[in-house]
Write a protein that holds these residues in place. Structure first.
Motif, mmCIF file in Angstrom:
data_model
loop_
_atom_site.group_PDB
_atom_site.id
_atom_site.type_symbol
_atom_site.label_atom_id
_atom_site.label_comp_id
_atom_site.label_asym_id
_atom_site.label_seq_id
_atom_site.Cartn_x
_atom_site.Cartn_y
_atom_site.Cartn_z
ATOM 1 N N VAL A 249 6.674 -0.926 12.777
ATOM 2 C CA VAL A 249 6.787 -1.890 11.561
ATOM 3 C C VAL A 249 5.153 -2.130 11.276
ATOM 4 O O VAL A 249 4.123 -1.773 11.847
ATOM 5 N N LYS A 250 4.936 -2.752 9.931
ATOM 6 C CA LYS A 250 3.502 -2.841 9.703
ATOM 7 C C LYS A 250 3.208 -4.243 10.291
ATOM 8 O O LYS A 250 3.821 -5.172 10.189
ATOM 9 N N LYS A 251 1.978 -4.310 11.007
ATOM 10 C CA LYS A 251 1.457 -5.342 11.551
ATOM 11 C C LYS A 251 1.351 -6.618 10.826
ATOM 12 O O LYS A 251 2.007 -7.585 11.134
ATOM 13 N N SER A 252 0.720 -6.489 9.391
ATOM 14 C CA SER A 252 0.543 -7.571 8.506
ATOM 15 C C SER A 252 1.572 -8.247 8.186
ATOM 16 O O SER A 252 1.723 -9.409 7.843
ATOM 17 N N ALA A 253 2.982 -7.209 7.976
ATOM 18 C CA ALA A 253 4.185 -7.988 7.336
ATOM 19 C C ALA A 253 4.789 -8.869 8.544
ATOM 20 O O ALA A 253 5.487 -9.591 8.294
ATOM 21 N N TYR A 254 4.627 -8.455 9.654
ATOM 22 C CA TYR A 254 5.484 -9.087 10.697
ATOM 23 C C TYR A 254 4.424 -10.244 11.541
ATOM 24 O O TYR A 254 5.142 -11.428 12.121
ATOM 25 N N SER A 255 3.300 -10.068 11.800
ATOM 26 C CA SER A 255 2.381 -10.734 12.580
ATOM 27 C C SER A 255 2.208 -12.319 12.363
ATOM 28 O O SER A 255 2.266 -13.235 13.053
#
Length: 627
Positions: A249-255
């Motif tokens: 996943v894209k880190k900035s989308a989930y973090s």
């Protein structure tokens, strides 16, 4: 419906990694896989006459497909030079194989995919949670991708995907991935080592996000194109869960979501070949990702409709409105093939073991007694279930070990060969139940301490084959003294009940894999059954001997070590019966060649074609527009 995957692992610690046909990979060293083949006996229609390998060239960063032969595909061996770690030792015995590029010529017609009847969909595409609808519908790989792809039909076969290479440390407690250059997310941002490291670290930091129960100690970027994941125990045999069923996943989308397992992710931003263009509770529409790293996807649009049952889906399939399916189809030659013999095709390879899963944790008290579970198992008429509910497409299980046979005959301990009768064994039921202190009450039902042995078999009414199997089993078990009821439920409730452990027993497919490790792990590993988000071991079985044997198997580097672990695991299955093997599951796979060719068939086995979260995308990417 699709008989779900979970783990693909080498039978004796040897995985074949198929390298991308990149211009930089021109140093080769020949070697060959040594573990037994998992190719099974199958049921199929006439071979797809248009299943030639995909044509047209791909960019140098594109992944590889396989060249085929009449024996199911041929490959040449080579060692990857992408990261300098392409030796067999670094891969734990991996064989690297060159192959042809993906298709890149795009057609004009949409492709309709269906394999799991669910009456109403939700816009939850969480990549960590087993309740996400990408996972449930087996289409997660359309938008999220793993590090490697695996082919369960070919022993020890994998393909570089987001990773072009990997290397284990000496004891299998750490793996370093080399990332593919030029990969972008669907929003145009680049895939980074930080994104990959975040995905694995989130699984460690948030147990509910660890869908495969990986014993992750840490994950960290190593420069700009490498990521090292460390484990608390050796994971050689668990490579598929590590690299094939972890979707990046894209880190900035989930973090920013706090707990990533609770993030609904209604508009997924992934590296996959498709993006979600439209959502309704009745269906999903995906459009080709214009910036896909593998080139132009050959299918411009993929539609995933919602259906209430196999029967409703069959109407659409027979009418030519579904092109790629994974459903049980009654009388398939008449109901499907005969409608358009030139284009309606199917192939049903055996892929895993279907079992009756017992809830040994919070289910009825009697199901916590292994003697009762074993008696229920011998009280099943497996041949009747296979012949009637599955119409002979699946063979009755013959071994209490749970091993998929004949695929793993060479690994089967002699004590468990043909120890399950195809028919019901009423005498054995009586012997087991009386020996455990049970007696029949005034109603002819087994009881102990004034409590009748009563339980339900829960399965979705939409899964018409499983629902009929549950009815057959209920009637047969009542005839030998068990108060077994059928609990037909909505598919969404079934998935939720399995994940939360709120059921008595359930018919469920096993794990598709060219290694027994995966299936045993899915049945016996307590790490995949925590909280209300279990991805396996739905009955919450926990036995120290089984757990130790799984750990020993995970680090096995030889056939002798694998067999020693299997001996223990087979004994646990036979004596404690956490899951009663019923039959050997067919990999339901129907396809329509009207608009596209290049489909998997028995003569072109470049991938396990049964729809699964990763496999669907791989098959679609190998299609070519017809004409």
């Amino acid at each position: 419906m699709f008989r779900r995957r979970m783990t693909v692992v080498a039978a004796v610690g040897v995985i074949a990694l198929v390298t991308a046909a990149c211009s930089s990979n021109d140093n080769t060293a020949s070697s060959a896989p040594s573990s037994p083949s998992a190719a099974a006996a199958d049921t199929s229609s006439a071979a797809d006459s248009g299943s030639a390998s995909a044509s047209t060239s791909a960019s140098s960063s594109a992944p590889a497909s396989e060249s085929s032969s009449s024996s199911g595909g041929s490959e040449s061996s080579s060692a990857s030079t992408d990261s300098g770690s392409g030796s067999d030792a670094a891969h734990g015995g991996v064989t690297l194989v060159d192959s042809a590029p993906l298709a890149t010529t795009q057609g004009t017609k949409p492709l309709v995919v269906e394999n799991n009847p669910i009456p109403s969909l939700e816009d939850n595409f969480n990549a960590f949670n087993s309740n996400g609808f990408g996972y449930k519908l087996n289409v997660e790989g359309l938008f999220y991708e793993p590090m490697l792809m695996f082919n369960a039909l070919k022993a020890n076969t994998a393909y570089p995907w987001l990773a072009t290479d990997f290397a284990w440390n000496d004891d299998g407690t750490a793996i370093t991935f080399t990332l593919r250059d030029g990969v972008k997310f669907s929003d145009g941002s680049p895939l980074t080592a930080d994104d990959v490291a975040y995905t694995y670290q989130a699984m460690k930091d948030f147990p509910a996000a660890n869908r495969s129960g990986l014993p992750i100690a840490s994950a960290a970027a190593d420069g700009t194109n490498k990521v090292t994941v460390k484990f608390t125990a050796p994971q050689f045999q668990n490579i598929y869960n590590v690299a094939g069923q972890t979707f990046i996943v894209k880190k900035s989308a989930y973090s920013g979501s706090g707990d990533p397992s609770k993030f609904a992710d209604p508009q997924p931003i992934g590296t996959g070949p498709y993006t979600l263009a439209k959502f309704t509770p009745q269906g999903l529409q995906f459009k080709a990702n214009p910036s896909y790293w593998g080139g132009t996807p050959p299918v411009p649009e993929v539609d995933v409709p919602s259906y209430t049952s196999n029967d409703v889906a069959l109407q659409q399939l027979s009418a030519g409105k579904i092109h790629y399916a994974g459903n049980f189809v009654s009388n398939i030659e008449q109901s499907f093939v005969a409608k358009d013999p030139a284009n309606h095709k199917y192939w049903f390879p055996a892929i895993n073991t279907v079992g009756l899963v017992f809830n040994v944790s919070t289910g009825p008290e009697a199901l916590k007694d292994p003697a009762v579970r074993k008696a229920i198992s011998v009280g099943l008429d497996r041949k009747k279930v296979a012949d009637q509910a599955e119409q002979g497409y699946e063979a009755p299980a013959s071994s209490s070990s749970g091993l998929l046979l004949p695929n793993f005959d060479s690994l089967l301990p002699a004590a468990y060969k043909d120890d399950l009768k195809p028919g019901q064994d009423a005498a054995a039921v009586t012997t087991l139940m009386t020996g455990a202190g049970y007696a029949k009450d005034g109603n002819g039902m087994w009881a102990k301490g004034g409590k009748t042995v009563s339980f339900s078999i829960e399965d979705p009414t939409a899964y018409t084959d499983y629902y009929q199997a549950a009815q057959i089993m209920s009637a047969d078990l009542k005839a030998v003294g068990f108060d077994a009821k059928v609990n037909g439920v909505d598919a969404n409730k079934w998935y939720a009940d399995l994940a939360a452990g709120t059921f008595d027993s359930a018919i469920h497919w096993g794990t598709t894999s060219p290694s027994p490790y995966a299936q045993y792990d899915g049945w016996l590993d307590p790490e995949v059954a925590k909280g209300d988000n279990a991805s396996g071991n739905y009955g919450r079985f926990n036995d120290p001997a089984a757990t130790k044997a799984l750990a020993d198997y995970a680090k096995a580097g030889s056939e002798a070590e694998s067999k020693a672990a299997i001996e223990t695991l087979a004994k646990v299955m036979s004596e404690q019966v956490p899951v009663a093997p019923i039959m050997y599951a067919a990999g339901w796979y129907e396809y329509n060649t009207t608009d596209y060719t290049g489909w998997v068939d028995k003569d072109n086995q470049y991938m396990d074609p049964s729809p699964n979260p990763a496999n669907v995308a791989y098959v679609i990417l190998h299609l070519s527009p017809k004409g």
